[in-house]
Each structure stands twice: as C-alpha cells, then as structure tokens.
Design a protein around this motif. Structure first.
Motif, PDB file in Angstrom:
ATOM      1  N   GLU A 212       0.687  -1.343  -0.025  1.00 35.19           N
ATOM      2  CA  GLU A 212      -0.081   0.065   0.056  1.00 35.19           C
ATOM      3  C   GLU A 212       0.760   1.242  -0.028  1.00 35.19           C
ATOM      4  O   GLU A 212       0.551   2.195  -0.912  1.00 35.19           O
ATOM      5  CB  GLU A 212      -0.713   0.147   1.191  1.00 35.19           C
ATOM      6  CG  GLU A 212      -1.850   1.293   1.352  1.00 35.19           C
ATOM      7  CD  GLU A 212      -2.784   1.155   2.420  1.00 35.19           C
ATOM      8  OE1 GLU A 212      -3.308   2.013   2.799  1.00 35.19           O
ATOM      9  OE2 GLU A 212      -3.105   0.032   2.968  1.00 35.19           O
TER      10      GLU A 212
ATOM     11  N   ARG B  16       0.759   3.941  -2.757  1.00 37.99           N
ATOM     12  CA  ARG B  16       0.379   5.354  -2.629  1.00 37.99           C
ATOM     13  C   ARG B  16       1.295   6.428  -2.932  1.00 37.99           C
ATOM     14  O   ARG B  16       0.937   7.596  -3.426  1.00 37.99           O
ATOM     15  CB  ARG B  16      -0.181   5.437  -1.166  1.00 37.99           C
ATOM     16  CG  ARG B  16      -1.273   4.861  -0.758  1.00 37.99           C
ATOM     17  CD  ARG B  16      -1.961   5.462   0.462  1.00 37.99           C
ATOM     18  NE  ARG B  16      -3.298   4.412   0.649  1.00 37.99           N
ATOM     19  CZ  ARG B  16      -4.609   4.667   0.242  1.00 37.99           C
ATOM     20  NH1 ARG B  16      -4.556   5.394  -0.585  1.00 37.99           N
ATOM     21  NH2 ARG B  16      -5.447   3.787   0.716  1.00 37.99           N
TER      22      ARG B  16
ATOM     23  N   GLY C 135      -8.834  -7.374  -4.497  1.00 40.95           N
ATOM     24  CA  GLY C 135      -9.506  -6.925  -3.363  1.00 40.95           C
ATOM     25  C   GLY C 135      -8.502  -5.868  -2.765  1.00 40.95           C
ATOM     26  O   GLY C 135      -8.998  -4.710  -2.357  1.00 40.95           O
ATOM     27  N   PHE C 136      -7.108  -6.097  -2.844  1.00 38.07           N
ATOM     28  CA  PHE C 136      -6.073  -5.233  -2.426  1.00 38.07           C
ATOM     29  C   PHE C 136      -6.334  -3.848  -3.001  1.00 38.07           C
ATOM     30  O   PHE C 136      -6.139  -2.923  -2.337  1.00 38.07           O
ATOM     31  CB  PHE C 136      -4.867  -5.538  -2.658  1.00 38.07           C
ATOM     32  CG  PHE C 136      -3.616  -4.739  -2.433  1.00 38.07           C
ATOM     33  CD1 PHE C 136      -3.066  -4.229  -1.129  1.00 38.07           C
ATOM     34  CD2 PHE C 136      -2.916  -4.347  -3.469  1.00 38.07           C
ATOM     35  CE1 PHE C 136      -2.279  -3.680  -0.866  1.00 38.07           C
ATOM     36  CE2 PHE C 136      -1.871  -3.598  -3.173  1.00 38.07           C
ATOM     37  CZ  PHE C 136      -1.507  -3.066  -1.768  1.00 38.07           C
ATOM     38  N   TYR C 137      -6.258  -3.821  -4.557  1.00 34.72           N
ATOM     39  CA  TYR C 137      -6.447  -2.773  -5.164  1.00 34.72           C
ATOM     40  C   TYR C 137      -7.729  -1.863  -4.804  1.00 34.72           C
ATOM     41  O   TYR C 137      -7.693  -0.576  -4.821  1.00 34.72           O
ATOM     42  CB  TYR C 137      -6.091  -2.992  -6.684  1.00 34.72           C
ATOM     43  CG  TYR C 137      -4.800  -3.309  -6.829  1.00 34.72           C
ATOM     44  CD1 TYR C 137      -3.488  -2.414  -6.612  1.00 34.72           C
ATOM     45  CD2 TYR C 137      -4.353  -4.813  -7.110  1.00 34.72           C
ATOM     46  CE1 TYR C 137      -2.355  -2.900  -6.651  1.00 34.72           C
ATOM     47  CE2 TYR C 137      -3.143  -5.000  -7.485  1.00 34.72           C
ATOM     48  CZ  TYR C 137      -1.991  -4.067  -7.171  1.00 34.72           C
ATOM     49  OH  TYR C 137      -0.852  -4.471  -7.423  1.00 34.72           O
ATOM     50  N   GLN C 138      -8.962  -2.771  -4.758  1.00 32.91           N
ATOM     51  CA  GLN C 138     -10.053  -2.017  -4.475  1.00 32.91           C
ATOM     52  C   GLN C 138      -9.953  -1.400  -3.097  1.00 32.91           C
ATOM     53  O   GLN C 138     -10.401  -0.365  -3.081  1.00 32.91           O
ATOM     54  CB  GLN C 138     -11.361  -2.952  -4.540  1.00 32.91           C
ATOM     55  CG  GLN C 138     -11.622  -3.565  -5.858  1.00 32.91           C
ATOM     56  CD  GLN C 138     -12.764  -4.678  -5.895  1.00 32.91           C
ATOM     57  OE1 GLN C 138     -12.709  -5.350  -4.880  1.00 32.91           O
ATOM     58  NE2 GLN C 138     -13.292  -4.778  -6.926  1.00 32.91           N
ATOM     59  N   HIS C 139      -9.737  -1.895  -2.156  1.00 33.08           N
ATOM     60  CA  HIS C 139      -9.217  -1.283  -0.744  1.00 33.08           C
ATOM     61  C   HIS C 139      -8.544  -0.156  -1.006  1.00 33.08           C
ATOM     62  O   HIS C 139      -8.716   1.097  -0.329  1.00 33.08           O
ATOM     63  CB  HIS C 139      -8.313  -2.220   0.016  1.00 33.08           C
ATOM     64  CG  HIS C 139      -7.845  -1.327   1.093  1.00 33.08           C
ATOM     65  ND1 HIS C 139      -8.647  -0.941   2.473  1.00 33.08           N
ATOM     66  CD2 HIS C 139      -6.514  -1.072   1.520  1.00 33.08           C
ATOM     67  CE1 HIS C 139      -7.873  -0.671   3.123  1.00 33.08           C
ATOM     68  NE2 HIS C 139      -6.514  -0.519   2.771  1.00 33.08           N
ATOM     69  N   LEU C 140      -7.703   0.082  -1.929  1.00 33.98           N
ATOM     70  CA  LEU C 140      -6.905   1.422  -2.273  1.00 33.98           C
ATOM     71  C   LEU C 140      -7.638   2.429  -2.832  1.00 33.98           C
ATOM     72  O   LEU C 140      -7.433   3.579  -2.989  1.00 33.98           O
ATOM     73  CB  LEU C 140      -5.513   1.118  -2.970  1.00 33.98           C
ATOM     74  CG  LEU C 140      -4.489   0.297  -2.109  1.00 33.98           C
ATOM     75  CD1 LEU C 140      -3.316   0.234  -3.081  1.00 33.98           C
ATOM     76  CD2 LEU C 140      -4.181   1.049  -0.679  1.00 33.98           C
ATOM     77  N   GLY C 141      -8.787   1.891  -3.575  1.00 34.37           N
ATOM     78  CA  GLY C 141      -9.621   3.011  -4.389  1.00 34.37           C
ATOM     79  C   GLY C 141      -9.677   2.592  -5.820  1.00 34.37           C
ATOM     80  O   GLY C 141     -10.231   3.496  -6.533  1.00 34.37           O
TER      81      GLY C 141
ATOM     82  N   SER D  87      -5.040 -10.402  -6.525  1.00 30.80           N
ATOM     83  CA  SER D  87      -4.821  -9.091  -5.635  1.00 30.80           C
ATOM     84  C   SER D  87      -6.085  -8.022  -6.009  1.00 30.80           C
ATOM     85  O   SER D  87      -5.997  -6.917  -5.456  1.00 30.80           O
ATOM     86  CB  SER D  87      -3.385  -8.611  -6.154  1.00 30.80           C
ATOM     87  OG  SER D  87      -2.732  -9.426  -6.004  1.00 30.80           O
TER      88      SER D  87
END
Length: 160
Positions: free
Chosen positions: A94, A98, A118-124, A116
């Motif tokens: 992350e 960022r 879900g990881f990228y969705q979490h970041l926006g 991955s």
C-alpha cells in the motif's frame, strides 16, 4: 531498521549512478515474479526498465519491495508491484502504491492479478472491465484510479 523509499525518475534508471538501485528492483521482481510465480524472465524483464520510473523500498540496505511506473498511450500504468515474502502483511505494498499515485500523472491504471483485486479495491481502484485476460499465464483485470492525484505518504529519496 530504517525504511527508505527511493524514486528513480523515468529515464534515470539507466544512469550509472542508479544501476545498483535498478538491480535491487530487479532482484525483488526476480524473487517474487520469476521464482515464486513462475513468470518467465523474458516476460518480466521486457527491456523497458531504462525508460520507466521505479520505486524501491529499502529496509536498511535490504530491498523489500518495488513498483514500476510506465507511460503508455492509455495513460500511466503502475506495474511490477512486488513485496518480498518476508515483508508482506505490513502495509508496504500500500505504501508503494500510494507513493506512485502521488508521483504519477493521470489517467492511472493497473493490470491487477485477479488474486490481488481486493487489495487494489481497498486502495480505491475500480475495475474498468470485468473481462479476465492472461499475462504470463496469470489471470488479470484492468483497474483504473478514478480519483485525484494522491498525496505522498512518506518522504522519498531522489538519487542524483
């Protein structure tokens, strides 16, 4: 141990003074993509490193992660995002993403491994097209960054 994020600007990776930093980026990618995921070196090392920007995350002198930023006809692509196994689950992926979002100019997109997403969705990031495609025999989806330019989450070092 001290954490350092190094930013090699596009074209600067090929400078002799940055060769060691680029080699560390490639070392991380070789470990994660080639050895762990079975990606061919010919695919990962596509000859574009010298024209792309790179982020390198160091803990002391040890390479922990990397990310490549490539300008394309479609915008800015974040790619080759990799964290060494022993440094995972610490928020470092992350951190690198960022940093890249604060440094890159839009539109920004990624080819995310489906595992991955879900990881990228979490970041926006959002899925641009739900169609799954394969790169290096690994399922991917194209995701876009629909937000404004990010803010640097830490200090970065720009070698001269």
């Amino acid at each position: 141990m001290e954490q350092t994020v190094i930013y090699l600007e596009a074209g600067a990776a090929s400078l002799p003074t940055n060769a060691a930093y680029l080699a560390l980026c490639q070392q991380v990618r070789r470990s994660v993509f080639v050895k762990e995921q079975g990606v061919s070196e010919a695919i990962d090392f596509d000859g574009k490193d010298s024209s792309c920007a790179h982020l390198l995350l160091l803990f002391g002198d040890e390479a922990a992660g990397t990310l490549r930023i490539q300008k394309t006809d479609d915008g800015t692509k974040l790619e080759r995002i990799a964290i060494m196994r022993e440094y995972r689950k610490q928020g470092l992926g992350e951190l690198l993403v960022r940093c890249a979002l604060a440094l890159a100019d839009g539109p920004i997109y990624i080819h995310a491994q489906v595992q991955s997403e879900g990881f990228y969705q979490h970041l926006g990031f959002v899925v641009e097209d739900p169609t799954i495609f394969y790169e290096a025999d690994i399922p991917h989806k194209t995701m876009i960054w629909p937000h404004k330019k990010g803010v640097l989450p830490c200090t970065i070092t720009r070698p001269s």
